[in-house]
Design an enzyme around this catalytic site. Sequence first.
Site, PDB file in Angstrom:
ATOM      1  N   CYS A  35      35.957  29.052  43.615  1.00 46.13           N
ATOM      2  CA  CYS A  35      37.215  30.022  43.375  1.00 46.13           C
ATOM      3  C   CYS A  35      37.911  29.050  43.498  1.00 46.13           C
ATOM      4  CB  CYS A  35      36.539  31.370  44.310  1.00 46.13           C
ATOM      5  SG  CYS A  35      37.928  32.274  44.027  1.00 46.13           S
ATOM      6  N   HIS A  47      31.781  38.347  40.378  1.00 45.59           N
ATOM      7  CA  HIS A  47      33.133  37.684  41.570  1.00 45.59           C
ATOM      8  C   HIS A  47      34.466  37.865  41.323  1.00 45.59           C
ATOM      9  CE1 HIS A  47      34.289  33.863  43.014  1.00 45.59           C
ATOM     10  NE2 HIS A  47      35.714  33.984  42.479  1.00 45.59           N
ATOM     11  N   GLU A  48      35.102  38.447  39.988  1.00 44.59           N
ATOM     12  CA  GLU A  48      36.426  38.838  39.861  1.00 44.59           C
ATOM     13  C   GLU A  48      36.251  40.416  40.223  1.00 44.59           C
ATOM     14  OE1 GLU A  48      38.997  36.770  39.638  1.00 44.59           O
ATOM     15  OE2 GLU A  48      36.890  34.943  38.389  1.00 44.59           O
ATOM     16  N   HIS A  71      37.133  40.550  43.382  1.00 44.22           N
ATOM     17  CA  HIS A  71      38.597  40.261  43.992  1.00 44.22           C
ATOM     18  C   HIS A  71      39.223  41.685  44.647  1.00 44.22           C
ATOM     19  CE1 HIS A  71      39.106  35.617  44.896  1.00 44.22           C
ATOM     20  NE2 HIS A  71      37.992  35.563  43.643  1.00 44.22           N
TER      21      HIS A  71
HETATM   22 CO    CO Z   1      37.669  33.772  42.760  1.00 43.56          CO
END
Ligand code: CO
Length: 156
Positions: free
Chosen positions: A91, A133-134, A137
């Site tokens: 990341c 993954h995004e 966030h």
């Molecule tokens: Co990230």
Amino acid sequence: MAVRRILTYPKDEEILRKVSKPVTAFDDHLFELLSDLNETMIFYKGAGLSAIQVGVMKRVCVVNTGKRLLEFVNPVITKQSGVNKIKEEGCLSLPNIWDEVKRPNKVTVEFDDRNGNHKTEEFIGYEAKAICHECDHLDGILFIDRVKQQNKNRTR
Ligand code: CO
């Protein structure tokens, strides 16, 4: 267009932990944010970037796994299946940390495009992993949280 400063863990953890807010205005501010996210992601050679990583608390992210640029506004993963073969994850907000994270191989994502058109699309492989993954966030979740959770389950 501009390359923006990326917030990093643990220094900027307080902001990275925030839950981002839905986008309601599909205007020039959003276009500029998307352009800057794309430029910043490419500049730092990331596979994805979300708005919160540049300090903007909006449910917006971009993904680039080498084939094409993907933009997501208000993304929601509505279906997921399979086991992703790509294990290692990193990341831009956690420089020099790489670890194995289990992700689905296929996801169905409902999202808006930059003009506010609602869409439903399927993504597989590397793109599916990056989108997961995004989307994390946008809820203040970092991939190291997933690693911790997996390790906890393993020792149970
Ligand atoms: Co990230």
